[in-house]
Design an enzyme around this catalytic site. Structure first.
Site, PDB file in Angstrom:
ATOM      1  N   LYS A   1       0.833  -1.133  -0.123  1.00 38.57           N
ATOM      2  CA  LYS A   1      -0.230  -0.038   0.016  1.00 38.57           C
ATOM      3  C   LYS A   1       0.871   1.414  -0.009  1.00 38.57           C
ATOM      4  O   LYS A   1       1.600   1.454   0.730  1.00 38.57           O
ATOM      5  CB  LYS A   1      -1.014   0.022   1.071  1.00 38.57           C
ATOM      6  CG  LYS A   1      -1.807   1.275   1.242  1.00 38.57           C
ATOM      7  CD  LYS A   1      -1.345   2.282   2.005  1.00 38.57           C
ATOM      8  CE  LYS A   1      -2.512   3.543   1.775  1.00 38.57           C
ATOM      9  NZ  LYS A   1      -2.089   4.712   2.728  1.00 38.57           N
TER      10      LYS A   1
ATOM     11  N   GLY B   1      -0.398   8.562  -0.089  1.00 41.49           N
ATOM     12  CA  GLY B   1      -0.439   9.542  -1.036  1.00 41.49           C
ATOM     13  C   GLY B   1       0.811  10.359  -0.691  1.00 41.49           C
ATOM     14  O   GLY B   1       1.213  10.869  -2.028  1.00 41.49           O
TER      15      GLY B   1
ATOM     16  N   GLY C   1      -3.958  11.145  -0.681  1.00 37.13           N
ATOM     17  CA  GLY C   1      -4.015  12.490   0.380  1.00 37.13           C
ATOM     18  C   GLY C   1      -3.914  14.019  -0.369  1.00 37.13           C
ATOM     19  O   GLY C   1      -4.586  14.786  -0.325  1.00 37.13           O
TER      20      GLY C   1
ATOM     21  N   ASP D   1      -5.485   2.289   3.982  1.00 36.61           N
ATOM     22  CA  ASP D   1      -5.019   1.154   4.981  1.00 36.61           C
ATOM     23  C   ASP D   1      -6.072   0.087   5.081  1.00 36.61           C
ATOM     24  O   ASP D   1      -5.479  -0.930   4.919  1.00 36.61           O
ATOM     25  CB  ASP D   1      -4.535   1.476   6.297  1.00 36.61           C
ATOM     26  CG  ASP D   1      -3.226   2.703   6.094  1.00 36.61           C
ATOM     27  OD1 ASP D   1      -2.325   2.339   5.456  1.00 36.61           O
ATOM     28  OD2 ASP D   1      -3.391   3.921   6.546  1.00 36.61           O
TER      29      ASP D   1
ATOM     30  N   LYS E   1      -3.527   2.652  10.420  1.00 36.72           N
ATOM     31  CA  LYS E   1      -2.370   1.714   9.807  1.00 36.72           C
ATOM     32  C   LYS E   1      -1.844   0.663  10.595  1.00 36.72           C
ATOM     33  O   LYS E   1      -2.099  -0.569  10.302  1.00 36.72           O
ATOM     34  CB  LYS E   1      -1.144   2.588   9.637  1.00 36.72           C
ATOM     35  CG  LYS E   1      -1.004   3.451   8.465  1.00 36.72           C
ATOM     36  CD  LYS E   1       0.356   4.228   8.069  1.00 36.72           C
ATOM     37  CE  LYS E   1       0.284   5.119   6.991  1.00 36.72           C
ATOM     38  NZ  LYS E   1      -0.741   6.374   7.127  1.00 36.72           N
TER      39      LYS E   1
END
Length: 253
Positions: A18, A21, A51, A168, A223
């Site tokens: 993952k 951003g 983000g 997440d 997270k």
């Protein structure tokens, strides 16, 4: 002439990565080299947020947004901006960077072949924020079988409506659904930092203590919670890492 027995092909295990951003515009040559090294051993799926790009787009269109415990409250106006930004801007840019580095990547979101179905997490509190209800793992496995890297924007689908899914959370749910060997949460810091020191390992007990004391806060909370959920569900290895793909290993007690 005798025929030797054929060795059955080894099933490659899968890693979900993952990308936060804030890390997307700072991917280094080291990241791509490490990524390619991983590809020699594993199938890889990427999920990503966006983000900073979303914040800029919301500000430009004067759409208010705020977060609760790291989850972005998403109005009808905001989900339209988020959908357009992630699918129209961030995802193609990341796919291009991977392709340029010699990685066969294909851009996806929840609408593609019903890849990620979702429902409202809590419509009254969060608006158009989704919780994952189903992942089309057969579709992902088809792509992995022909050596494509799926690159999935964090947009889910609910009866034709786009849903904003925490990055997440999306990564965790896909890792669980696909039976991933490992989940790597790439952020703009090299793991969990406590008292200015990065931790090589962390347990559920320690993480809960750090949340209670405020040492873990904001966007790091989902997270670590997502990491713990994956461990509890049976994913063998979960890491919170920097762009060099090394950082804090989250492990069971």
């Amino acid at each position: 002439m005798t025929m030797s027995k054929l060795t059955p092909p080894t099933v490659r295990k899968t890693i979900v990565i993952k990308l936060g951003g804030s890390t997307l515009s700072h991917l280094t040559d080291e990241f791509f080299l490490n990524f390619k090294a991983m590809q020699n051993q594993y199938n890889i799926i990427i999920t990503h947020g966006g983000g900073p790009a979303i914040n800029e787009a919301l500000a430009n269109q004067r759409v208010h947004s705020h977060t609760i415990d790291g989850v972005r409250v998403t109005s009808k106006q905001a989900i339209n901006v988020i959908q357009n930004t992630l699918i129209g801007q961030v995802n193609p840019s990341l796919v291009h960077a991977l392709t340029k580095a010699g990685i066969a990547a294909v851009g996806l979101n929840g609408f593609d072949n019903q890849l990620v179905n979702a429902n409202f997490l809590d419509e009254e509190l969060y608006g158009f924020v989704g919780e994952v209800t189903q992942v089309n793992t057969a579709f992902l496995n088809q792509l992995l079988a022909v050596d494509f890297v799926p690159v999935i924007a964090c947009i889910g689908a609910y009866e034709g409506q786009a849903m904003n899914i925490n990055g997440d959370t999306m990564a965790s749910e896909i890792a669980l659904a696909i039976g991933a060997e490992s989940l790597l949460l790439v952020t703009d810091v090299d793991g969990i930092r406590i008292n200015k020191v990065y931790q090589q390992e962390a347990t559920e007990k320690k993480i809960n203590e750090w949340i209670a004391t405020g040492d873990i806060y904001g966007g790091m909370i989902p997270k670590v919670q997502g990491a713990l959920q994956c461990l509890q569900a049976g994913i063998p290895s979960v890491h919170i890492v920097g762009a060099n793909l090394t950082g804090t290993k989250i492990k069971g007690e």
